[in-house]
Enzyme design. Structure first.
Site: not given
Lengths: 353, 699
Positions: B282-284
């Site tokens: 989920h970093r993006a």
């Protein structure tokens, strides 16, 4: 004992490209070094030593391990003393003049010898943190000669070229954090058969010349004759070339003084940019060095304006090692492209299913 | 800290590179974006821009005298300030520029993370922690030039600190931790090797840079650079105003940032975008959210627009995109793909047509035998497919011949069969390395982990052997019991008295390169069914891997009646690649000769480099059919293989090139067993990457 004279620069036979590249670099250290590619026994180190011998003397502080310039770097001297934990007294040390040195970097050199390290003895005996300067400190304002640069450990070459580009050596190791000026003329030699330099490192060398043994019998005979004469009586041989060597030295001094005034007309810049685009070199370092090289050529010829011929000559020295090499891997240009690629694959898979 | 002794080219004066410029400004405004990775060619103002940015960073308030640049009133204080705040009501504060820390490639672990303060420890008689570069970078910028060339253990340290916002040191008798929140900016040239996906993901934005292609701009750039070099001070002064404008833009952006609102619909859009691009984790999403807010703040807006998201999506997604998980394609089909690729760049197609008549005779037999052949006959791109088909059959014909005829073929015919196959598809190779032992070695590179006799690499333990690489913790421990009796001796004002017998040296570990000795089967049986192309692809992949890991390579090929050393050990992978492309195929399989030659080369190498750990990679189907002596070729090869392994301390890898199918001989497998070698098929050489980064697949 009197020192044995050095083979005179003016008495070198052939290898005009190498001689020119070396001259250009001592006139303008901004060209960031020469890489000499070629066989053994082609007067590479002789030429470098001979050149150092005829260069104008430089002024240094007595016993200064960092070879600082008393005229412009007195402040640096104080801050270096301070950083090293020595008393930075008001009085500057005596100034002396000496010849430019050729500092050699041996192939087996370790990184701590190159950049400098902690003076361990001092640390253990007196509990003081003191820097033991490395080869880069010695090389400041001198010529750094790296034989077989392609055989050097990669990280040592990285450090070297980084310092050469920035003019500063930064030490961050063994509890030391320290930097000192390191502006030197870098001369590297390599035999391409022993393996190539990485393109990244190649690009950092400003100029590159390829040399081979001379093919003209007359030239070879001249080399043998001169060498024999030098070996039998070096003193009188050197004396015989004294005048010519002095002439070259004078040209260097004159060119150095003239260089800041040399102009390059705008059309010439376009010629440079277009040449680089046509040839397909990576980035802009090629352009920048080519312009500097052309201007230095003009200064060497005693002109205040660079011309087309200078640019063409410069291209020969600047571009050969920058020609784009096959990249090893491509990255996606844009998300758009990648998405399309992906979609295509998906539909292809759908059709198969 | 010393002032920078050299002038810096102003950020405002850089021509072009707009997206990089924007990315850097955004991270300056919002450090939570998580840094920028700059990928691109050499000489494209990468470092210049980053160094220029440092001069524009706004000032921060720090606690005076704090080595970790704590912000006053912060929740998480450094140990230095935490001890003090109880006593002093309001700590002294001062203003200074946010730090710009340049991590040189030669930095050691103790300088990066912090280590023992040498002189103070000796003077005070207790271990004193000296903060490292991670401490200096707190609340500032950490710049790593050529981040892909940094030693792995240093990369891990940076990664860990960047992820947790804290630097924990548990090493050399120190147990210490301090806050380390910094913006990471790295540059890399992808030609020199990729970053590990974990690290790649850690960088918030990724920007591609390339040189300007417009002559006008190039000229403008030249002029500026010349002006700068001629007189840096004047040049910088001329851009003073623009620089200040940029600096205040950053400062204003930081003020506005907390007020920027992201509409829910856009948040949904971001989520969908990330979903669509198949990014890992989920970093993006989070990064993109932070980045668009920063962009709005930069442009002094408090509301994010859809255009913001569209502008920044490429920077966030480019290095995180993955292929949608493909179902593993059935093996025969993959084989087909390889061949198609080969076909496209094969120059001698025409020549081969002459042989087609001969090949056609086998046609019927061939079609009956292989189940996939009829299926693809009615394929769309008839021309190409046909070509592939013909090639295949011709290869088959050759193979049949070489198999059926253990007796030597007439020499004339042999020469006719000789052909050069193009290099097949390349891939990322799984990690291969030599066994670890206790020998000290020297060298650089990135393949096998070994103990090292240089002041590089990770400090794993200490020894009584002192080699100018002092292990202070161990030395102090060794000296401790004797302090009382030594106290009477000479003082020198030190709290700890050391004698040479106390000195302890560091034992370090690091990866270094190896010699990769390729032994390549170039006999006629390899020409079949695109096998040589696939094998060449495998060797090429290994060569690219060797380039990135800085190995030496050497190559032996064997065919007809002899094994030839095509390439003596060299670091020039380019040369190996060229030789590989031109390597002809044809003739019988002198496997024994190859093994003998391999032994000879290994011995030479080991005499020159005692302690070296060469890796031998044998690519063959193991169908040796030429013997050196009286024995049958197979028995002889097995015997030689066993002897070879016994006498040479090398790592052996056998890559089986035999076609998987109904009838397999498994000879290479037997050979591997005799050599005590790792055995794998070509496909098994491929790295099983968790994250298939997209750029490796797009053409």
């Amino acid at each position: 004992m009197k020192k044995r004279p050095i083979y005179p620069f003016a008495a070198l036979v052939g290898q005009e490209n190498m001689q020119l590249a070396l001259l250009l670099n001592v006139i303008n250290p901004g060209l960031s070094g020469v890489l000499i590619r070629g066989e053994k026994g082609t007067a590479k180190s002789t030429a470098v030593r001979a050149l150092a011998d005829i260069l104008p003397e430089i002024a240094v502080f007595a016993d200064d391990p960092y070879q600082l310039n008393p005229d412009t770097e007195a402040e640096t001297w104080r801050s270096l003393r301070q950083a090293a934990g020595l008393p930075a007294d008001e009085t500057l040390p005596a100034v002396e003049r000496r010849k430019v040195r050729v500092v050699e970097l041996p192939v087996g050199a370790t990184e701590d010898r190159v950049v400098g390290t902690l003076d361990l003895e001092q640390a253990l005996k007196a509990g003081e943190k003191r820097v033991e300067p490395g080869i880069l400190a010695q090389a400041h304002r001198n010529i750094l000669y790296v034989d077989e640069v392609n055989l050097l450990d990669d990280h040592v070459v990285d450090v070297l070229l980084d310092s050469a580009a920035m003019g500063v050596n930064t030490i961050e190791r063994e509890g030391i954090s320290f930097s000192h000026p390191a502006r030197f003329t870098l001369v590297g030699t390599m035999n391409p058969e022993e393996g190539e330099l990485r393109p990244q490192l190649l690009d950092r060398f400003g100029l590159c010349v390829t040399i081979e043994g001379l093919t003209q019998v007359d030239d070879r005979v001249a080399i043998m004759e001169r060498r024999a004469a030098f070996d039998t009586d070096a003193e009188s041989f050197a004396a015989g070339w004294q005048e010519q060597s002095a002439g070259i030295a004078q040209k260097i001094v004159a060119a150095r003084a003239l260089y800041p005034q040399v102009e390059a007309p705008r059309e010439l810049l376009f010629t440079i940019a277009r040449t680089c685009l046509d040839v397909g070199v990576d980035g802009h370092r090629g352009d920048i060095i080519m312009l500097k090289c052309a201007k230095t050529l003009a200064a060497l010829a005693g002109r205040k304006e660079a011309n087309e011929a200078d640019v063409h000559r410069a291209a020969e020295l600047v571009l050969p090692h920058r020609l784009r090499r096959q990249p090893l891997m491509e990255i996606a240009r844009s998300v758009q492209d990648a998405r399309q690629h992906n979609l295509q694959q998906q539909t292809a898979r759908g059709v198969q299913a | 800290m010393q002032e920078r002794p050299y002038p810096i080219f102003p950020f405002a004066a850089v021509i072009g590179q707009d997206s990089l410029r924007q990315a850097l400004l955004l991270t300056a405004i919002n450090p939570r974006i998580g840094g920028v990775l700059i990928r691109g060619e050499k000489g494209t103002a990468k470092s210049t821009l980053v160094r220029g940015l440092a001069a524009l960073l706004p000032e921060i308030t720090v606690t005076a005298g704090c080595p970790f640049a704590c912000a006053p009133g912060e929740q998480q204080l450094c140990p230095h300030c935490a001890g003090k705040t109880n006593k002093v009501a309001a700590p002294l504060v001062r203003q200074r520029r946010a730090a710009f820390v340049d991590l040189p490639l030669n930095a050691t672990e103790d300088r990066l993370a912090g280590g023992i303060d040498f002189p103070r420890s000796l003077k005070e008689g207790q271990i004193v922690f000296a903060p490292g570069l991670l401490a200096s970078a707190h609340r500032g910028l950490l710049y790593v030039d050529e981040v892909n060339l940094l030693d792995d253990h240093l990369v891990d340290l940076i990664l860990d600190a960047a992820a947790s916002g804290e630097n924990r040191v548990e090493r050399e008798g120190i147990s210490f931790s301090h806050p380390a929140r910094f913006t990471l900016v790295g540059t890399m040239n992808p030609e020199e090797g990729e970053l590990r996906p974990q690290l790649l993901d850690r960088f918030g934005l990724c920007v591609e840079v390339r040189g300007e292609s417009d002559p006008e701009k190039r000229v403008r750039l030249l002029e500026l650079r010349e002006n700068f070099d001629a007189n840096p001070r004047v040049f910088i002064a001329r851009y003073q105003q623009e620089s200040e404008a940029l600096a205040s833009q950053i400062a204003r952006g930081r003020e506005i940032l907390p007020a920027v609102r992201l509409p829910d619909s856009l948040r949904r859009f971001i989520g969908e975008l990330c979903q669509e691009n198949n990014v890992a984790g989920h970093r993006a999403d989070l990064v993109l959210e932070q980045a668009v807010c920063a962009l709005a703040a930069l442009q002094e807006r408090t509301r994010v627009s859809i255009a913001d998201v569209q502008t920044l999506a490429p920077l966030v997604l480019l290095h995180r995109r993955r292929e949608a998980q493909p179902p593993p394609p059935p093996p025969p089909q993959e084989q087909e793909e390889h061949e198609e690729q080969d076909e496209q760049n094969r120059p001698e197609e025409e020549e081969n047509k002459a042989d087609d008549r001969q090949a056609d005779r086998e046609d019927g037999r061939e079609e009956g035998k292989s189940p996939e052949a009829p299926a693809q006959r009615p394929g769309e791109s008839a021309g190409q497919e046909d070509e592939a088909e013909q090639q295949e059959q011709q290869g088959e014909a050759q193979e049949d011949q070489s198999q059926s005829s253990q007796a030597p073929a007439p020499p004339g015919q042999e020469a006719q069969q000789e052909q050069v196959f193009a290099i097949g598809a390349t891939f990322t190779v799984k990690p291969l390395s030599a066994r670890k032992d206790r020998l000290l070695r020297r060298g650089s590179g990135r393949r096998s982990r070994t103990r090292i006799a240089q002041k590089k690499g990770r400090y794993v333990k200490s020894s009584t052997r002192f080699n100018a690489d002092l292990a202070l913790d161990a030395t102090l421990r060794a000296a401790a019991p004797h302090q009382k009796s030594r106290r009477q001796g000479n003082g020198q004002g030190l709290a700890v008295q050391l004698t040479p017998a106390d000195l302890r040296g560091k034992i370090r570990e690091k990866r270094i390169g190896n010699l990769l000795l390729f032994v390549v089967d170039a006999s006629g049986s390899m020409g079949a069914r695109g096998r040589m192309a696939a094998s060449k692809g495998a060797v090429m992949s290994l060569l690219l891997d060797a380039y990135r890991k800085r190995d030496k390579v050497a190559m032996i090929s064997f065919r007809k009646n002899e094994a030839v050393l095509n390439l003596p050990p060299t670091t020039s992978v380019d040369l190996a690649g060229k030789l590989l492309a031109d390597m002809p195929v044809g003739g019988r399989t002198p496997l024994s000769a190859a093994l003998a030659r391999c032994h000879q080369e290994l011995r030479n190498h080991l005499i020159k480099n005692p302690g070296a750990q060469p890796i031998v990679i044998l690519l063959s189907d193991g169908k040796g059919n030429v013997a050196l002596g009286e024995q049958t070729p197979q028995d002889e090869a097995l015997l030689l293989a066993a002897t070879l392994a016994q006498h040479n301390p090398a790592t052996f890898i056998v890559v089986d090139t035999e076609e998987p199918g109904l009838v397999t001989f498994g000879l290479a497998c037997k050979l591997a067993a005799a050599m005590q070698a790792q055995y794998c098929k070509i496909d098994e050489l491929k790295a099983k990457a968790l994250v298939n980064i997209i750029q490796e697949h797009t053409v």
